[in-house]
Each structure stands twice: as C-alpha cells, then as structure tokens.
Design a protein around this motif. Structure first.
Motif, PDB file in Angstrom:
ATOM      1  N   GLU A 204       0.851  -1.198   0.000  1.00 46.67           N
ATOM      2  CA  GLU A 204       0.000   0.000   0.000  1.00 46.67           C
ATOM      3  C   GLU A 204       0.884   1.245   0.000  1.00 46.67           C
ATOM      4  N   GLY A 205       0.717   2.106  -0.990  1.00 52.09           N
ATOM      5  CA  GLY A 205       1.466   3.371  -1.030  1.00 52.09           C
ATOM      6  C   GLY A 205       2.912   3.253  -1.470  1.00 52.09           C
ATOM      7  N   VAL A 206       3.359   2.039  -1.800  1.00 51.19           N
ATOM      8  CA  VAL A 206       4.774   1.839  -2.159  1.00 51.19           C
ATOM      9  C   VAL A 206       5.114   2.548  -3.465  1.00 51.19           C
ATOM     10  N   GLU A 207       4.234   2.420  -4.451  1.00 51.90           N
ATOM     11  CA  GLU A 207       4.504   3.047  -5.757  1.00 51.90           C
ATOM     12  C   GLU A 207       4.561   4.573  -5.640  1.00 51.90           C
ATOM     13  N   GLU A 208       3.702   5.125  -4.786  1.00 51.22           N
ATOM     14  CA  GLU A 208       3.703   6.581  -4.603  1.00 51.22           C
ATOM     15  C   GLU A 208       5.030   7.060  -3.997  1.00 51.22           C
ATOM     16  N   VAL A 209       5.559   6.286  -3.041  1.00 50.24           N
ATOM     17  CA  VAL A 209       6.847   6.659  -2.436  1.00 50.24           C
ATOM     18  C   VAL A 209       7.971   6.468  -3.462  1.00 50.24           C
ATOM     19  N   GLN A 210       7.938   5.376  -4.209  1.00 50.95           N
ATOM     20  CA  GLN A 210       8.936   5.148  -5.253  1.00 50.95           C
ATOM     21  C   GLN A 210       8.975   6.309  -6.245  1.00 50.95           C
ATOM     22  N   ALA A 211       7.790   6.816  -6.599  1.00 51.79           N
ATOM     23  CA  ALA A 211       7.710   7.891  -7.591  1.00 51.79           C
ATOM     24  C   ALA A 211       8.459   9.148  -7.128  1.00 51.79           C
ATOM     25  N   LEU A 212       8.520   9.357  -5.810  1.00 48.38           N
ATOM     26  CA  LEU A 212       9.228  10.533  -5.270  1.00 48.38           C
ATOM     27  C   LEU A 212      10.735  10.434  -5.486  1.00 48.38           C
TER      28      LEU A 212
ATOM     29  N   ASN B 192      14.109  -3.711  -0.751  1.00 47.35           N
ATOM     30  CA  ASN B 192      13.966  -5.050  -1.360  1.00 47.35           C
ATOM     31  C   ASN B 192      12.801  -5.096  -2.346  1.00 47.35           C
ATOM     32  N   SER B 193      11.785  -4.250  -2.103  1.00 46.78           N
ATOM     33  CA  SER B 193      10.656  -4.229  -3.041  1.00 46.78           C
ATOM     34  C   SER B 193      11.056  -3.574  -4.367  1.00 46.78           C
ATOM     35  N   ILE B 194      12.078  -2.709  -4.319  1.00 46.00           N
ATOM     36  CA  ILE B 194      12.576  -2.076  -5.544  1.00 46.00           C
ATOM     37  C   ILE B 194      13.666  -2.935  -6.189  1.00 46.00           C
ATOM     38  N   PHE B 195      14.541  -3.485  -5.322  1.00 46.09           N
ATOM     39  CA  PHE B 195      15.673  -4.294  -5.793  1.00 46.09           C
ATOM     40  C   PHE B 195      15.586  -5.701  -5.214  1.00 46.09           C
ATOM     41  N   PRO B 196      14.741  -6.559  -5.719  1.00 43.41           N
ATOM     42  CA  PRO B 196      14.644  -7.908  -5.137  1.00 43.41           C
ATOM     43  C   PRO B 196      15.990  -8.636  -5.154  1.00 43.41           C
ATOM     44  N   GLU B 197      16.849  -8.281  -6.115  1.00 46.57           N
ATOM     45  CA  GLU B 197      18.136  -8.990  -6.240  1.00 46.57           C
ATOM     46  C   GLU B 197      19.109  -8.649  -5.110  1.00 46.57           C
TER      47      GLU B 197
ATOM     48  N   MET C  24      23.767  -2.669  19.184  1.00 42.85           N
ATOM     49  CA  MET C  24      23.621  -3.094  17.800  1.00 42.85           C
ATOM     50  C   MET C  24      23.552  -1.880  16.893  1.00 42.85           C
ATOM     51  N   HIS C  25      23.834  -2.097  15.625  1.00 35.62           N
ATOM     52  CA  HIS C  25      23.712  -1.060  14.613  1.00 35.62           C
ATOM     53  C   HIS C  25      24.544   0.171  14.936  1.00 35.62           C
ATOM     54  N   THR C  26      25.729  -0.050  15.505  1.00 35.43           N
ATOM     55  CA  THR C  26      26.596   1.094  15.739  1.00 35.43           C
ATOM     56  C   THR C  26      27.452   1.371  14.512  1.00 35.43           C
ATOM     57  N   THR C  27      27.412   0.471  13.508  1.00 36.74           N
ATOM     58  CA  THR C  27      28.106   0.781  12.263  1.00 36.74           C
ATOM     59  C   THR C  27      27.413   1.971  11.625  1.00 36.74           C
ATOM     60  N   THR C  28      28.213   2.846  11.066  1.00 38.76           N
ATOM     61  CA  THR C  28      27.642   4.066  10.499  1.00 38.76           C
ATOM     62  C   THR C  28      27.958   4.139   9.017  1.00 38.76           C
ATOM     63  N   PHE C  29      28.095   3.004   8.375  1.00 42.99           N
ATOM     64  CA  PHE C  29      28.403   2.994   6.944  1.00 42.99           C
ATOM     65  C   PHE C  29      27.123   3.028   6.133  1.00 42.99           C
ATOM     66  N   ALA C  30      27.002   4.045   5.326  1.00 41.58           N
ATOM     67  CA  ALA C  30      25.862   4.157   4.418  1.00 41.58           C
ATOM     68  C   ALA C  30      26.269   3.544   3.074  1.00 41.58           C
ATOM     69  N   GLU C  31      25.271   3.273   2.242  1.00 41.21           N
ATOM     70  CA  GLU C  31      25.568   2.738   0.917  1.00 41.21           C
ATOM     71  C   GLU C  31      24.563   3.295  -0.092  1.00 41.21           C
ATOM     72  N   MET C  32      25.076   3.637  -1.282  1.00 40.10           N
ATOM     73  CA  MET C  32      24.227   4.210  -2.324  1.00 40.10           C
ATOM     74  C   MET C  32      23.931   3.165  -3.396  1.00 40.10           C
ATOM     75  N   PHE C  33      22.692   3.213  -3.908  1.00 38.45           N
ATOM     76  CA  PHE C  33      22.273   2.301  -4.975  1.00 38.45           C
ATOM     77  C   PHE C  33      21.675   3.108  -6.112  1.00 38.45           C
ATOM     78  N   ASP C  34      22.002   2.717  -7.353  1.00 38.99           N
ATOM     79  CA  ASP C  34      21.347   3.315  -8.523  1.00 38.99           C
ATOM     80  C   ASP C  34      19.960   2.716  -8.658  1.00 38.99           C
ATOM     81  N   LEU C  35      18.969   3.578  -8.860  1.00 39.67           N
ATOM     82  CA  LEU C  35      17.595   3.093  -9.023  1.00 39.67           C
ATOM     83  C   LEU C  35      17.356   2.654 -10.467  1.00 39.67           C
ATOM     84  N   PRO C  36      16.630   1.561 -10.663  1.00 42.29           N
ATOM     85  CA  PRO C  36      16.396   1.071 -12.031  1.00 42.29           C
ATOM     86  C   PRO C  36      15.601   2.055 -12.887  1.00 42.29           C
ATOM     87  N   PHE C  37      14.846   2.960 -12.234  1.00 43.17           N
ATOM     88  CA  PHE C  37      14.020   3.912 -12.986  1.00 43.17           C
ATOM     89  C   PHE C  37      14.601   5.322 -12.975  1.00 43.17           C
TER      90      PHE C  37
END
Length: 308
Positions: free
Chosen positions: A164-172, A193-198, A214-227
């Motif tokens: 619900e609402g996933v496509e609207e958020v993706q569009a942003l 994962n809904s955008i990049f199942p792979e 937990m989650h004290t790692t502060t490494f971010a990661e960037m991904f190219d969007l398929p769209f």
C-alpha cells in the motif's frame, strides 16, 4: 577522473567513476588531517577526484574531494564531541517512521527535521506499517500528519507488507539522490527489497532487537535506481544527536517558529520565559502544535553551548 562515493567501509571506498566503472579506492593520508573534524573525511555521495593505481585492475587513489553542495550529519555514536557525515550532495531525505513495532518518537522525527532544515535538505516523512494500524494508530496518524503537513512537510502513508502506497513513495525517488533514514525495524530494507529484489538486504526482526550495542556501524551505501535516481541507505539509528547547532539558532529550524521570531519583544528570545514572546503566544492560541513546542524545549535543553 571524477567519481562518486557509493560505499565506505572505513579505510576503503567503493566509487563509481565517470566511465561507469566501479573502483575500490583508498584515501591519500593528507585528507585525514586536513582541517576535517568529522569522524569520516569522505562520505557516501561525495564527488572525488581519483587516479587509477598502476598495476592494479579496479583500484584507485582518491586525491581530491570536490566541495559539497550540502550534507547531513549527526553526533558520532562513538564520540559525542565529534560529528559523523551521514551523506553528502543529496536532493531530499526520506525519514521512515512507524507508529507501532517499533514506535518512532516525535522527538526523533523533530531532531531529524531540524538537521535537514539546518543543511537545506527537503525532508519527507513516510509512516510505514500502515497495515498494523488500529483505531488508536489511525487517530495518531491523522494527528501527526496534520501537524507536519501544516508546516510544509510532505507526509506519506505506506505499508510495504500490504503493498500500500509503495509506488507513490517510489515515484518521489525518480531522478533524485535521496537519503533514507530511520530507526532499525521501520522497514527501510523491506522497501528497498521491493525495488531491488536482487539485493536481498537483511531485514531487522524487531522482536529480537534489544537496541543495545547493535547497529553502531555508520556505513551508508548508495544504490542506482532502475528507474533513474539514487538512494542512500543508512543503518538504523537509535538516536539522532544534533551537532553544530546552537541554542540561539535552534528555533530558526522549526519553520512555524522561524516566521514569528521577528515578532518577539526581544531579538534574542529563546521562547521559554521571556515576556512578549510571539512563539509562546502562538502555542497558547493553538497556532503552533504543543507537541512541536515540547520537542523544541527538549532539544534546547540537550544542546551544550560549551561546544561553541
């Protein structure tokens, strides 16, 4: 060659060069001490100059950092006096929040928004897990949605689980560089994962999350969007500590307060006990949400001006 930083693992960086290739890059020692006070001299999203290392295939040396257009930073989890640049050169930020399992506090939302305002990054609040809402959560969502919409923030409602609402958020996200942030367990990885199942990113089981150590790692990661566009995924943050913001300027980053500041009797009004305060008057009249004023007060109390 110019390149964009996609991932940092501490001493090595994964960068994407102008030729479309990814390189493993190291930093020249000089940058580590060259007037940079953050715990990470180079952040995901930075544009850097690289030169390929002779005799290696896919290794490069970072020899220049291009000045940043903007960035988002927070207090370093390991060292309260240092700041950590979360990401740089971003077009917008997406804050994932939840009203249940786990509940995102309004204080956390407001600290994040203050940081976005301070660094001129437009912010969007996405309330995920709408499929879990019962009457109480529905009413709360209407209330907080009204508060933030009234002061200019875009508020979205979504359920990754119920699609619900996933496509609207993706569009942003299309054709923009977007920073994604939020507590652990709010659904950032499920959304990606809904955008990049792979990618099959690990999702955090909330019931097994103690929140300690937990989650004290502060490494971010960037991904190219398929769209078109890119997203920067950040590890779940437990608290968002503000840095480089003084008590005197805090109200400038609350949009509903900023426009009233000139109407206060005193030009250095802190909006607490001073007479003739336009902000307190607006709270009393219901023009500024009481919850936002409480957030302002709590953040004000937490700022240590000795750091200035």
């Amino acid at each position: 060659m110019k390149a964009t930083v996609y991932k940092s693992t501490g001493s090595w960086y994964v960068v994407k060069a102008e030729d479309g290739r990814f390189y493993n890059a190291r930093i020249k020692g000089v940058f580590k001490i060259d007037g940079i006070t953050s715990t990470n001299p180079i952040a995901v999203g930075d544009t850097v100059g690289i030169s390929q290392e002779a005799g290696t295939d896919g290794n490069a040396m970072i020899d220049e950092i291009v000045p940043r257009r903007n960035y988002i930073n927070r207090q370093s989890p390991s060292h309260k006096k240092h700041h950590h640049i979360v990401a740089a050169n971003i077009d917008q930020s997406l804050l994932f929040a939840t009203l249940k399992d786990p509940r995102t506090s309004q204080g956390f939302i407001d600290r994040f928004l203050v940081t976005c305002e301070a660094y001129h990054v437009p912010a969007i609040i996405v309330f995920n897990k709408a499929d879990l809402y019962k009457k109480k959560e529905e009413e709360k969502f209407e209330e907080v949605s009204a508060i933030y919409s009234a002061i200019g923030y875009k508020v979205m409602r979504m359920s990754v689980a119920a699609k619900e609402g996933v496509e609207e958020v993706q569009a942003l996200l299309k054709d923009k560089t977007t920073l994604m942030s939020g507590h652990s367990g709010v659904g950032k990885s499920s959304f990606l994962n809904s955008i990049f199942p792979e990618l099959a990113l690990k999702t955090q089981d909330v019931s097994g999350w103690s929140g300690k150590g937990m989650h004290t790692t502060t490494f971010a990661e960037m991904f190219d969007l398929p769209f078109g566009g890119r997203v920067i995924d950040t590890p779940g943050v437990r608290e968002f500590g503000l840095v480089d913001i003084s008590k005197q300027e805090l109200s400038h980053y609350f949009p509903e307060m900023a426009k009233l500041i000139t109407e206060c009797q005193f030009n250095n009004c802190m909006h607490i006990n001073e007479p003739g305060c336009a902000v307190k008057d607006a709270v009393a009249k219901g023009l500024i949400a009481e919850d936002r004023y409480v957030s302002y007060y709590n953040i004000l109390e937490s700022i240590d001006d000795r750091n200035y």
